[in-house]
Design a protein around this motif. Structure first.
Motif, PDB file in Angstrom:
ATOM      1  N   LEU A 109       0.831  -1.197   0.000  1.00 28.60           N
ATOM      2  CA  LEU A 109       0.000   0.000   0.000  1.00 28.60           C
ATOM      3  C   LEU A 109       0.872   1.256   0.000  1.00 28.60           C
ATOM      4  O   LEU A 109       0.662   2.169  -0.808  1.00 28.60           O
ATOM      5  CB  LEU A 109      -0.937  -0.006   1.215  1.00 28.60           C
ATOM      6  CG  LEU A 109      -1.899   1.164   1.346  1.00 28.60           C
ATOM      7  CD1 LEU A 109      -2.876   1.201   0.195  1.00 28.60           C
ATOM      8  CD2 LEU A 109      -2.645   1.070   2.664  1.00 28.60           C
ATOM      9  N   SER A 112       2.915   1.540  -3.355  1.00 28.66           N
ATOM     10  CA  SER A 112       2.064   1.934  -4.481  1.00 28.66           C
ATOM     11  C   SER A 112       1.625   3.393  -4.353  1.00 28.66           C
ATOM     12  O   SER A 112       1.504   4.100  -5.359  1.00 28.66           O
ATOM     13  CB  SER A 112       0.866   0.996  -4.631  1.00 28.66           C
ATOM     14  OG  SER A 112       0.098   0.965  -3.459  1.00 28.66           O
ATOM     15  N   LEU A 113       1.432   3.870  -3.128  1.00 26.58           N
ATOM     16  CA  LEU A 113       1.108   5.282  -2.919  1.00 26.58           C
ATOM     17  C   LEU A 113       2.287   6.171  -3.336  1.00 26.58           C
ATOM     18  O   LEU A 113       2.096   7.180  -4.037  1.00 26.58           O
ATOM     19  CB  LEU A 113       0.743   5.536  -1.454  1.00 26.58           C
ATOM     20  CG  LEU A 113       0.430   6.972  -1.072  1.00 26.58           C
ATOM     21  CD1 LEU A 113      -0.780   7.488  -1.840  1.00 26.58           C
ATOM     22  CD2 LEU A 113       0.203   7.081   0.424  1.00 26.58           C
ATOM     23  N   CYS A 116       2.536   6.161  -7.060  1.00 24.75           N
ATOM     24  CA  CYS A 116       1.447   6.977  -7.601  1.00 24.75           C
ATOM     25  C   CYS A 116       1.808   8.460  -7.566  1.00 24.75           C
ATOM     26  O   CYS A 116       1.564   9.193  -8.521  1.00 24.75           O
ATOM     27  CB  CYS A 116       0.173   6.702  -6.805  1.00 24.75           C
ATOM     28  SG  CYS A 116      -1.299   7.461  -7.495  1.00 24.75           S
ATOM     29  N   TRP A 120       2.884  10.639 -11.215  1.00 23.37           N
ATOM     30  CA  TRP A 120       1.527  11.125 -11.355  1.00 23.37           C
ATOM     31  C   TRP A 120       1.139  11.517 -12.772  1.00 23.37           C
ATOM     32  O   TRP A 120      -0.035  11.616 -13.094  1.00 23.37           O
ATOM     33  CB  TRP A 120       1.250  12.263 -10.372  1.00 23.37           C
ATOM     34  CG  TRP A 120       2.073  13.504 -10.602  1.00 23.37           C
ATOM     35  CD1 TRP A 120       3.332  13.742 -10.157  1.00 23.37           C
ATOM     36  CD2 TRP A 120       1.682  14.643 -11.343  1.00 23.37           C
ATOM     37  NE1 TRP A 120       3.765  14.966 -10.571  1.00 23.37           N
ATOM     38  CE2 TRP A 120       2.761  15.559 -11.306  1.00 23.37           C
ATOM     39  CE3 TRP A 120       0.538  14.994 -12.046  1.00 23.37           C
ATOM     40  CZ2 TRP A 120       2.728  16.779 -11.940  1.00 23.37           C
ATOM     41  CZ3 TRP A 120       0.507  16.228 -12.665  1.00 23.37           C
ATOM     42  CH2 TRP A 120       1.598  17.109 -12.611  1.00 23.37           C
ATOM     43  N   GLN A 126      -0.005   5.081 -13.030  1.00 16.80           N
ATOM     44  CA  GLN A 126      -1.071   5.486 -12.113  1.00 16.80           C
ATOM     45  C   GLN A 126      -2.095   4.353 -11.952  1.00 16.80           C
ATOM     46  O   GLN A 126      -2.505   4.034 -10.835  1.00 16.80           O
ATOM     47  CB  GLN A 126      -1.798   6.730 -12.648  1.00 16.80           C
ATOM     48  CG  GLN A 126      -1.048   8.014 -12.460  1.00 16.80           C
ATOM     49  CD  GLN A 126      -1.098   8.464 -11.020  1.00 16.80           C
ATOM     50  OE1 GLN A 126      -2.160   8.634 -10.454  1.00 16.80           O
ATOM     51  NE2 GLN A 126       0.060   8.643 -10.441  1.00 16.80           N
ATOM     52  N   SER A 129      -0.508   1.488  -9.931  1.00 12.17           N
ATOM     53  CA  SER A 129      -0.344   1.798  -8.503  1.00 12.17           C
ATOM     54  C   SER A 129      -1.683   1.921  -7.786  1.00 12.17           C
ATOM     55  O   SER A 129      -1.822   1.446  -6.650  1.00 12.17           O
ATOM     56  CB  SER A 129       0.509   3.060  -8.317  1.00 12.17           C
ATOM     57  OG  SER A 129      -0.105   4.178  -8.899  1.00 12.17           O
ATOM     58  N   ILE A 130      -2.675   2.492  -8.411  1.00  8.04           N
ATOM     59  CA  ILE A 130      -3.996   2.582  -7.765  1.00  8.04           C
ATOM     60  C   ILE A 130      -4.620   1.193  -7.633  1.00  8.04           C
ATOM     61  O   ILE A 130      -5.224   0.868  -6.616  1.00  8.04           O
ATOM     62  CB  ILE A 130      -4.912   3.566  -8.525  1.00  8.04           C
ATOM     63  CG1 ILE A 130      -4.394   4.988  -8.291  1.00  8.04           C
ATOM     64  CG2 ILE A 130      -6.367   3.434  -8.077  1.00  8.04           C
ATOM     65  CD1 ILE A 130      -5.070   6.062  -9.097  1.00  8.04           C
ATOM     66  N   MET A 133      -2.987  -0.330  -4.721  1.00 10.19           N
ATOM     67  CA  MET A 133      -3.500   0.249  -3.467  1.00 10.19           C
ATOM     68  C   MET A 133      -4.836  -0.379  -3.088  1.00 10.19           C
ATOM     69  O   MET A 133      -5.042  -0.756  -1.927  1.00 10.19           O
ATOM     70  CB  MET A 133      -3.664   1.771  -3.603  1.00 10.19           C
ATOM     71  CG  MET A 133      -2.398   2.545  -3.403  1.00 10.19           C
ATOM     72  SD  MET A 133      -2.720   4.313  -3.298  1.00 10.19           S
ATOM     73  CE  MET A 133      -2.438   4.794  -4.984  1.00 10.19           C
TER      74      MET A 133
END
Length: 160
Positions: A109, A112-113, A116, A120, A126, A129-130, A133
């Motif tokens: 988590l 990946s944040l 992200c 961006w 993106q 990674s989302i 998450m």
């Protein structure tokens, strides 16, 4: 309901819900895979393998649970020593695994944040990674509840 039946039936119920959720995630990911957007493809790339793995784990647990209920109840009624020599060590191992698994999920988590945020402007990254998450948060939620339920069951086993 005795603590053995309660533990295993709740485990089976949670994994049955997990089966449905993983199938839904796989269906959504399959749909996203064929969208023109890089973001949706990224979501699909991260959701598909983890959802498939979760589906396999939940399937094994749902399939195995009736046998576990019979096995452990048999220990409880006819061979109580096996609860200490077989079931208690098995549960200790599972509970130790949950500690590691939950740390990995929280790490996924966080990583990946960070990805992200760092990437961006890249839609594909993106999406990946989302997706990670969402998956890591969902898995943590499931494992948190499973470990809480396991702790109660472990305390029951220790009390015998």
């Amino acid at each position: 309901m005795n603590p053995i039946d309660q533990y295993f039936n709740e485990e089976k119920f949670q994994c049955s819900v997990g089966l449905v959720i993983s199938i839904l995630f796989l269906a959504v990911a399959a749909y996203y895979l064929y969208q023109p957007s890089s973001f949706y493809k990224g979501l699909a790339y991260s959701i598909m393998p983890i959802s498939f793995l979760f589906l396999m784990i939940c399937t094994m647990i749902v399939w195995r649970t009736p046998k576990d209920i019979v096995r452990v109840n048999s220990y409880y009624t006819t061979e109580p020593l096996k609860l200490k020599t077989e079931e208690l060590p098995r549960m200790n191992k599972i509970m130790n695994s949950f500690v590691i698994i939950k740390k990995v999920e929280l790490g996924m988590l966080l990583i990946s944040l960070i990805i992200c945020i760092l990437f961006w402007k890249n839609d594909l990254v993106q999406g990946i990674s989302i997706g990670l998450m969402v998956q890591s948060a969902a898995l943590y939620y499931f494992d948190y509840h499973a470990s809480t339920r396991g702790s109660v069951y472990l305390e029951f086993l220790k009390s015998i």
